[in-house]
Write a protein that holds these residues in place. Structure first.
Motif, PDB file in Angstrom:
ATOM      1  N   TYR A  65       0.836  -1.197   0.000  1.00  0.00           N
ATOM      2  CA  TYR A  65       0.000   0.000   0.000  1.00  0.00           C
ATOM      3  C   TYR A  65       0.874   1.252   0.000  1.00  0.00           C
ATOM      4  O   TYR A  65       2.023   1.228   0.443  1.00  0.00           O
ATOM      5  CB  TYR A  65      -0.898   0.036   1.238  1.00  0.00           C
ATOM      6  N   ALA A  66       0.273   2.333  -0.495  1.00  0.00           N
ATOM      7  CA  ALA A  66       0.941   3.636  -0.426  1.00  0.00           C
ATOM      8  C   ALA A  66      -0.098   4.696  -0.112  1.00  0.00           C
ATOM      9  O   ALA A  66      -1.234   4.624  -0.584  1.00  0.00           O
ATOM     10  CB  ALA A  66       1.639   3.963  -1.744  1.00  0.00           C
ATOM     11  N   ALA A  67       0.285   5.669   0.680  1.00  0.00           N
ATOM     12  CA  ALA A  67      -0.605   6.780   1.018  1.00  0.00           C
ATOM     13  C   ALA A  67      -0.509   7.857  -0.057  1.00  0.00           C
ATOM     14  O   ALA A  67       0.511   7.971  -0.756  1.00  0.00           O
ATOM     15  CB  ALA A  67      -0.231   7.365   2.380  1.00  0.00           C
ATOM     16  N   VAL A  68      -1.561   8.674  -0.186  1.00  0.00           N
ATOM     17  CA  VAL A  68      -1.504   9.776  -1.144  1.00  0.00           C
ATOM     18  C   VAL A  68      -0.362  10.722  -0.785  1.00  0.00           C
ATOM     19  O   VAL A  68       0.265  11.323  -1.674  1.00  0.00           O
ATOM     20  CB  VAL A  68      -2.848  10.527  -1.221  1.00  0.00           C
ATOM     21  N   ALA A  69      -0.053  10.853   0.489  1.00  0.00           N
ATOM     22  CA  ALA A  69       1.076  11.695   0.905  1.00  0.00           C
ATOM     23  C   ALA A  69       2.396  11.128   0.397  1.00  0.00           C
ATOM     24  O   ALA A  69       3.320  11.884   0.068  1.00  0.00           O
ATOM     25  CB  ALA A  69       1.105  11.822   2.425  1.00  0.00           C
ATOM     26  N   ASP A  70       2.503   9.796   0.310  1.00  0.00           N
ATOM     27  CA  ASP A  70       3.708   9.179  -0.245  1.00  0.00           C
ATOM     28  C   ASP A  70       3.823   9.492  -1.740  1.00  0.00           C
ATOM     29  O   ASP A  70       4.925   9.775  -2.237  1.00  0.00           O
ATOM     30  CB  ASP A  70       3.669   7.662  -0.052  1.00  0.00           C
ATOM     31  N   ILE A  71       2.702   9.427  -2.452  1.00  0.00           N
ATOM     32  CA  ILE A  71       2.708   9.759  -3.881  1.00  0.00           C
ATOM     33  C   ILE A  71       3.140  11.206  -4.068  1.00  0.00           C
ATOM     34  O   ILE A  71       3.969  11.517  -4.939  1.00  0.00           O
ATOM     35  CB  ILE A  71       1.317   9.520  -4.497  1.00  0.00           C
ATOM     36  N   ALA A  72       2.595  12.105  -3.244  1.00  0.00           N
ATOM     37  CA  ALA A  72       2.954  13.524  -3.330  1.00  0.00           C
ATOM     38  C   ALA A  72       4.455  13.726  -3.112  1.00  0.00           C
ATOM     39  O   ALA A  72       5.100  14.499  -3.827  1.00  0.00           O
ATOM     40  CB  ALA A  72       2.148  14.333  -2.315  1.00  0.00           C
ATOM     41  N   GLN A 218      11.085  18.484 -20.757  1.00  0.00           N
ATOM     42  CA  GLN A 218      12.213  18.449 -19.825  1.00  0.00           C
ATOM     43  C   GLN A 218      12.110  17.283 -18.849  1.00  0.00           C
ATOM     44  O   GLN A 218      13.116  16.664 -18.491  1.00  0.00           O
ATOM     45  CB  GLN A 218      12.274  19.771 -19.054  1.00  0.00           C
ATOM     46  N   THR A 219      10.885  17.016 -18.389  1.00  0.00           N
ATOM     47  CA  THR A 219      10.648  15.889 -17.488  1.00  0.00           C
ATOM     48  C   THR A 219       9.527  15.046 -18.072  1.00  0.00           C
ATOM     49  O   THR A 219       8.459  15.570 -18.408  1.00  0.00           O
ATOM     50  CB  THR A 219      10.226  16.359 -16.083  1.00  0.00           C
ATOM     51  N   VAL A 220       9.766  13.776 -18.225  1.00  0.00           N
ATOM     52  CA  VAL A 220       8.737  12.854 -18.716  1.00  0.00           C
ATOM     53  C   VAL A 220       8.689  11.649 -17.789  1.00  0.00           C
ATOM     54  O   VAL A 220       9.643  10.879 -17.689  1.00  0.00           O
ATOM     55  CB  VAL A 220       9.023  12.383 -20.154  1.00  0.00           C
ATOM     56  N   LEU A 221       7.585  11.520 -17.091  1.00  0.00           N
ATOM     57  CA  LEU A 221       7.350  10.367 -16.219  1.00  0.00           C
ATOM     58  C   LEU A 221       6.045   9.693 -16.621  1.00  0.00           C
ATOM     59  O   LEU A 221       5.141  10.342 -17.158  1.00  0.00           O
ATOM     60  CB  LEU A 221       7.251  10.798 -14.752  1.00  0.00           C
ATOM     61  N   GLY A 222       5.951   8.419 -16.339  1.00  0.00           N
ATOM     62  CA  GLY A 222       4.689   7.710 -16.442  1.00  0.00           C
ATOM     63  C   GLY A 222       4.229   7.327 -15.052  1.00  0.00           C
ATOM     64  O   GLY A 222       4.982   7.462 -14.068  1.00  0.00           O
ATOM     65  N   LEU A 223       3.009   6.838 -14.940  1.00  0.00           N
ATOM     66  CA  LEU A 223       2.579   6.310 -13.648  1.00  0.00           C
ATOM     67  C   LEU A 223       3.491   5.169 -13.208  1.00  0.00           C
ATOM     68  O   LEU A 223       3.639   4.905 -12.012  1.00  0.00           O
ATOM     69  CB  LEU A 223       1.129   5.835 -13.716  1.00  0.00           C
ATOM     70  N   ASP A 224       4.097   4.499 -14.197  1.00  0.00           N
ATOM     71  CA  ASP A 224       5.006   3.403 -13.863  1.00  0.00           C
ATOM     72  C   ASP A 224       6.350   3.885 -13.345  1.00  0.00           C
ATOM     73  O   ASP A 224       7.199   3.070 -12.956  1.00  0.00           O
ATOM     74  CB  ASP A 224       5.217   2.495 -15.082  1.00  0.00           C
ATOM     75  N   ASP A 225       6.558   5.210 -13.315  1.00  0.00           N
ATOM     76  CA  ASP A 225       7.795   5.772 -12.752  1.00  0.00           C
ATOM     77  C   ASP A 225       7.591   6.354 -11.361  1.00  0.00           C
ATOM     78  O   ASP A 225       8.542   6.862 -10.755  1.00  0.00           O
ATOM     79  CB  ASP A 225       8.324   6.874 -13.676  1.00  0.00           C
ATOM     80  N   LEU A 226       6.369   6.292 -10.857  1.00  0.00           N
ATOM     81  CA  LEU A 226       6.056   6.787  -9.507  1.00  0.00           C
ATOM     82  C   LEU A 226       5.819   5.609  -8.573  1.00  0.00           C
ATOM     83  O   LEU A 226       5.189   4.615  -8.964  1.00  0.00           O
ATOM     84  CB  LEU A 226       4.818   7.689  -9.536  1.00  0.00           C
TER      85      LEU A 226
END
Length: 399
Positions: A65-72, A218-226
């Motif tokens: 599990y991950a908290a929304v604060a962790d995602i932030a 300049q920055t390219v991330l996917g959801l798979d990079d978070l």
């Protein structure tokens, strides 16, 4: 006719299990539940049966599990900008809204770019008829939220009744971030607003990332990079990050399970030790099928199966009985026809690719086919069957 001839082909059974909690010995629970079901229902396990376990209980047992604060916190660490473009998300309260909260908590402004007329998996924002009537070309036209409303008004999801344009805007603003919403299908369009982008598509993400990088982002991330590594002791998924995650609570997500190979091997070995039967085992998520009414493609997970035993590698190698009956053996009937088709199956090549006699069979991965069957069997609600036993899948007309 032989008296011992089998009269049933593939059978799919939902297996009821206890409610799984973090830290549970899932391999033991799965094996015990299958044995108890066999005893209660009077069936036996056979070689090449398939035991499939839904990814949800695997992730729960792992405590992934991950908290929304962790995602932030992960967003702030990986994006050096107060403004970020968030593009091509699917329209889902369960799948994406909670991730959007975490992203919004990590920045000051989100430019949310929605694909139209529908998202990647088929959830519609507008209909094709509406586009035709408005003279809009979704391949080239970029619309602001004001233009979208003027042309199409309010469009609620056919099944959920949610206006996702308003809903996602409210989610962003509720986290203290500014929201600007645009509509486009060319990923380059987001670069008019910001050079820092999180692309949220699932199955097209590699192409989208390439296009953005080539266009000067300049920055390219996917959801798979978070959330690819722990953030303050959180769960994570090194391969898929936030892809395949589901809402757990208002403040947390359950991530796609990780490192599942030891689990499927453990279950396989437990069955072998107790019965002498060599079964196959897989973890399954969303099935790969499309709803004909809503035009929604079910597969919102990055893969149908994140882990499986070796016997499930590959694709079916099957002859089309209808083709044989209508062509090669059209002059035969009864026992002669049955014998001729049975002989053809026994003598078939190990690779039927390109053979006319295999046309019309389904050339998909075994795990995609079986996982889809399991997803339909277990459902996503209150059936209480997170394990599915599939028997006879590898049988053919000669068995």
């Amino acid at each position: 006719m032989q008296t011992n001839e089998r009269r049933v082909g593939t059978v799919s059974r939902g297996i009821r299990c206890p409610i799984i909690r973090q830290g549970d010995d899932l391999a033991s629970i799965v094996a015990d539940s299958v044995f108890q079901a066999a005893q209660a229902e009077g069936f036996s396990l056979r070689d090449r049966d398939v035991i499939a376990v839904t990814e949800s209980v695997v992730a729960r047992a792992q405590g992934n599990y991950a908290a929304v604060a962790d995602i932030a916190a992960d967003v702030r660490a990986k994006i050096d900008s107060d403004t970020v473009g968030v593009i091509f998300p699917i329209l889902s309260r369960n799948r994406f809204a909670i991730c959007l909260r975490g992203i919004a908590m990590g920045v000051k402004k989100i430019v949310l770019m929605l694909s139209y007329p529908s998202d990647e998996v088929g959830n519609a924002l507008v209909s094709l008829n509406q586009l035709d009537a408005a003279g809009v070309n979704p391949y080239s036209d970029v619309l602001s939220e004001t233009q979208y409303r003027e042309l199409f008004g309010e469009n609620k999801h056919e099944f959920t009744g949610v206006d996702y344009v308003a809903y996602y805007g409210d989610v962003i603003r509720s986290c203290g971030a500014e929201a600007e919403i645009v509509f486009a299908n060319n990923p380059r369009a987001i670069l008019q607003y910001t050079k820092h982008v999180i692309t949220c598509d699932i199955h097209t993400r590699k192409r989208t990332k390439r296009i953005l990088k080539e266009a000067g982002a300049q920055t390219v991330l996917g959801l798979d990079d978070l959330m690819t590594a722990p953030v303050g002791g959180s769960g994570y998924n090194a391969l898929y990050g936030l892809l395949g995650s589901n809402k757990s609570t208002e403040e947390s997500v359950k991530l796609f399970p990780r490192d599942c190979r030891p689990l499927v091997l453990d279950i396989q070995n437990r069955i072998l030790q107790r019965t002498g039967k060599h079964v196959e085992v897989m973890i399954y998520g969303d099935g790969a099928f499309k709803d004909p009414q809503g035009k929604i493609w079910e597969l919102a997970d990055p893969v149908v199966s994140p882990a499986f035993t070796d016997g499930l590698i590959g694709t079916p190698n099957e002859l089309k009985l209808k083709y044989l009956a209508d062509n090669d053996f059209r002059d035969l009937s009864g026992d002669a026809l049955k014998q001729a088709i049975s002989d053809s199956i026994r003598q078939k090549s190990d690779n039927l690719v390109g053979s006319m006699a295999s046309q019309g069979t389904t050339p998909r991965q075994l795990t995609d086919l079986i996982g889809s069957l399991c997803d339909l069997t277990s459902g996503s609600g209150d059936k209480g069957t997170p394990v599915v036993l599939v028997q006879g899948y590898f049988d053919n007309y000669t068995n």
